[in-house]
Design a protein around this motif. Structure first.
Motif, mmCIF file in Angstrom:
data_model
loop_
_atom_site.group_PDB
_atom_site.id
_atom_site.type_symbol
_atom_site.label_atom_id
_atom_site.label_comp_id
_atom_site.label_asym_id
_atom_site.label_seq_id
_atom_site.Cartn_x
_atom_site.Cartn_y
_atom_site.Cartn_z
ATOM 1 N N MET A 1 -9.320 -30.063 1.141
ATOM 2 C CA MET A 1 -9.089 -29.239 -0.441
ATOM 3 C C MET A 1 -7.578 -28.612 -0.731
ATOM 4 S SD MET A 1 -11.579 -26.295 -1.188
ATOM 5 C CE MET A 1 -10.631 -24.572 0.363
ATOM 6 N N ASN A 2 -7.572 -29.356 -1.825
ATOM 7 C CA ASN A 2 -6.056 -29.533 -2.480
ATOM 8 C C ASN A 2 -6.714 -27.791 -3.151
ATOM 9 O OD1 ASN A 2 -5.012 -30.623 -1.648
ATOM 10 N ND2 ASN A 2 -5.308 -32.227 -3.181
ATOM 11 N N ILE A 3 -5.548 -25.974 -3.254
ATOM 12 C CA ILE A 3 -5.804 -25.438 -4.199
ATOM 13 C C ILE A 3 -4.673 -26.273 -5.297
ATOM 14 C CG2 ILE A 3 -5.444 -22.625 -4.359
ATOM 15 C CD1 ILE A 3 -7.995 -24.009 -2.955
ATOM 16 N N SER A 4 -4.641 -26.015 -5.903
ATOM 17 C CA SER A 4 -4.480 -25.786 -7.807
ATOM 18 C C SER A 4 -4.224 -24.380 -8.425
ATOM 19 C CB SER A 4 -5.988 -27.767 -8.517
ATOM 20 O OG SER A 4 -4.659 -27.446 -9.910
ATOM 21 N N LEU B 1 -3.778 -15.949 -0.060
ATOM 22 C CA LEU B 1 -4.981 -16.654 0.010
ATOM 23 C C LEU B 1 -5.531 -17.910 1.331
ATOM 24 C CD1 LEU B 1 -7.520 -17.284 -1.394
ATOM 25 C CD2 LEU B 1 -6.296 -19.410 -2.405
ATOM 26 N N GLY B 2 -4.366 -17.683 2.136
ATOM 27 C CA GLY B 2 -4.563 -19.091 2.898
ATOM 28 C C GLY B 2 -5.376 -17.768 4.096
ATOM 29 N N ILE C 1 -6.589 -28.493 4.188
ATOM 30 C CA ILE C 1 -7.203 -27.301 3.079
ATOM 31 C C ILE C 1 -5.011 -27.427 2.596
ATOM 32 C CG2 ILE C 1 -7.355 -25.004 1.627
ATOM 33 C CD1 ILE C 1 -9.815 -24.622 4.987
ATOM 34 N N ASN C 2 -5.078 -27.562 1.420
ATOM 35 C CA ASN C 2 -3.703 -28.046 0.978
ATOM 36 C C ASN C 2 -3.608 -26.315 0.095
ATOM 37 O OD1 ASN C 2 -1.890 -30.232 2.292
ATOM 38 N ND2 ASN C 2 -3.463 -30.825 0.936
ATOM 39 N N ASN C 3 -3.419 -25.019 0.891
ATOM 40 C CA ASN C 3 -3.426 -23.954 -0.336
ATOM 41 C C ASN C 3 -1.911 -23.836 -0.061
ATOM 42 O OD1 ASN C 3 -4.399 -21.012 -0.003
ATOM 43 N ND2 ASN C 3 -2.406 -21.408 1.666
ATOM 44 N N ALA C 4 -0.941 -23.585 -0.015
ATOM 45 C CA ALA C 4 0.577 -23.359 0.203
ATOM 46 C C ALA C 4 0.410 -23.495 -1.295
ATOM 47 C CB ALA C 4 1.333 -23.893 0.642
ATOM 48 N N ILE D 1 -4.837 -26.194 7.954
ATOM 49 C CA ILE D 1 -4.450 -24.937 6.391
ATOM 50 C C ILE D 1 -2.834 -24.664 6.530
ATOM 51 C CG2 ILE D 1 -5.824 -22.539 5.263
ATOM 52 C CD1 ILE D 1 -7.495 -22.102 7.463
ATOM 53 N N THR D 2 -2.661 -24.717 5.362
ATOM 54 C CA THR D 2 -0.753 -24.441 4.688
ATOM 55 C C THR D 2 -0.872 -23.048 4.032
ATOM 56 O OG1 THR D 2 -0.882 -25.839 2.373
ATOM 57 C CG2 THR D 2 -0.256 -26.553 4.365
ATOM 58 N N GLY D 3 -0.168 -22.388 4.326
ATOM 59 C CA GLY D 3 0.796 -20.991 4.055
ATOM 60 C C GLY D 3 -0.389 -20.272 4.010
ATOM 61 N N ALA D 4 -1.458 -20.261 5.629
ATOM 62 C CA ALA D 4 -1.954 -19.653 6.306
ATOM 63 C C ALA D 4 -1.468 -18.582 6.366
ATOM 64 C CB ALA D 4 -2.808 -20.034 7.339
ATOM 65 N N SER D 5 -0.142 -17.706 6.283
ATOM 66 C CA SER D 5 0.196 -16.271 6.870
ATOM 67 C C SER D 5 -0.541 -14.962 5.785
ATOM 68 C CB SER D 5 1.881 -16.534 7.326
ATOM 69 O OG SER D 5 2.567 -16.300 6.118
ATOM 70 N N ARG D 6 -0.729 -15.386 4.601
ATOM 71 C CA ARG D 6 -0.769 -14.183 4.211
ATOM 72 C C ARG D 6 -1.477 -14.979 2.607
ATOM 73 N NH1 ARG D 6 5.447 -13.132 0.537
ATOM 74 N NH2 ARG D 6 5.656 -15.408 0.502
#
Length: 251
Positions: A137-140, A13-14, A85-88, A6-11
């Protein structure tokens, strides 16, 4: 074992997505600029392996080293699922294009579009010998489907992410062990990104008052609520290869 990156998982939605996956049988790798000590502690309490790999996604050249480090720790003989999961994402710069600097535009496209593309390329390549369940999954954003004054970089990067998802889905259709790929607009989530949007100057972002009203009227979705729906969609629902969907259609 289900391995999830998971990217951007420090805060935001991630963080909420990672927390949803603190379950028996999961092993998490969180790629972000900083650690979340509370999440690490919770993972330890639940005996769920979780590692933060500190990396700034603006540095796309360093992503190959990050991914190779992660895949070295994945035991393919024990893996049931490998997922990315590309969230950032970043909304900045929030202003008309003529006010945007080269550095701001470059950073936006690197984080929102180029980093997911590079990570996807590496994911597909490094997982090629794994014959089990592979998904991404890409978060768009809905902003990828309509123009917004002051969001030229954000809208463009999210539109690109949706098209990239469609292309990868098309490419994977003919593979013996394809990667299932999906792009999801999560709705308007109550995160730090929304706080930043509400702080924009009206002359740069004419819709700022509308976003203030979203907050006042309680229309922002809690990250934990959205994360639960996203994880259910990602792992349990049926969706088309390279699908571009809106989470609100699954609520």
């Amino acid at each position: 074992m289900k391995y999830v990156l998971i990217t951007g998982a420090s805060r935001g939605l991630g963080e909420a997505l990672a927390r949803q996956l603190l379950r028996e049988g999961y092993h998490l790798f969180c790629i972000s600029r900083r650690n979340n000590e509370n999440l690490l502690h919770e993972a330890q309490q639940k005996n769920v392996p979780l590692e933060y790999v500190e990396h700034d996604l603006r540095d796309v050249a360093g992503l190959e080293q990050v991914m190779r480090h992660i895949f070295e720790q994945i035991d393919l003989t024990k893996a049931e699922t490998i997922a990315l999961i590309n969230n950032a994402g970043v909304v900045e710069p929030v202003k008309p294009i003529e006010k945007c600097t080269t550095e701001e535009l470059t950073a936006n496209i690197h984080v929102n579009l180029l980093a997911p593309m590079v990570l996807t390329s590496l994911f597909v390549k490094l997982a090629a010998q794994f014959n089990g369940d592979k998904r991404m999954m890409n978060i768009s954003s809905g902003a990828g489907k309509r123009a917004v004054h002051g969001w030229s970089a954000y809208c463009t990067s999210k539109a690109g992410l949706d098209m990239f998802t469609r292309c990868v889905g098309l490419e994977q259709e003919g593979q013996d062990h394809p990667v299932k790929v999906l792009s999801v607009a999560p709705g308007i989530v109550d995160t730090d990104m929304q706080t930043h949007i509400r702080s924009a100057r009206r002359e740069d972002f004419p819709d700022v008052e509308r976003f203030m009203e979203y907050k006042v009227q309680g229309q922002l979705l809690p990250p934990a609520f959205v994360a639960e729906k996203l994880i259910r969609l990602f792992f349990e629902e049926s969706w088309p290869p390279g699908g571009v969907v809106d989470i609100r259609d699954y609520l």
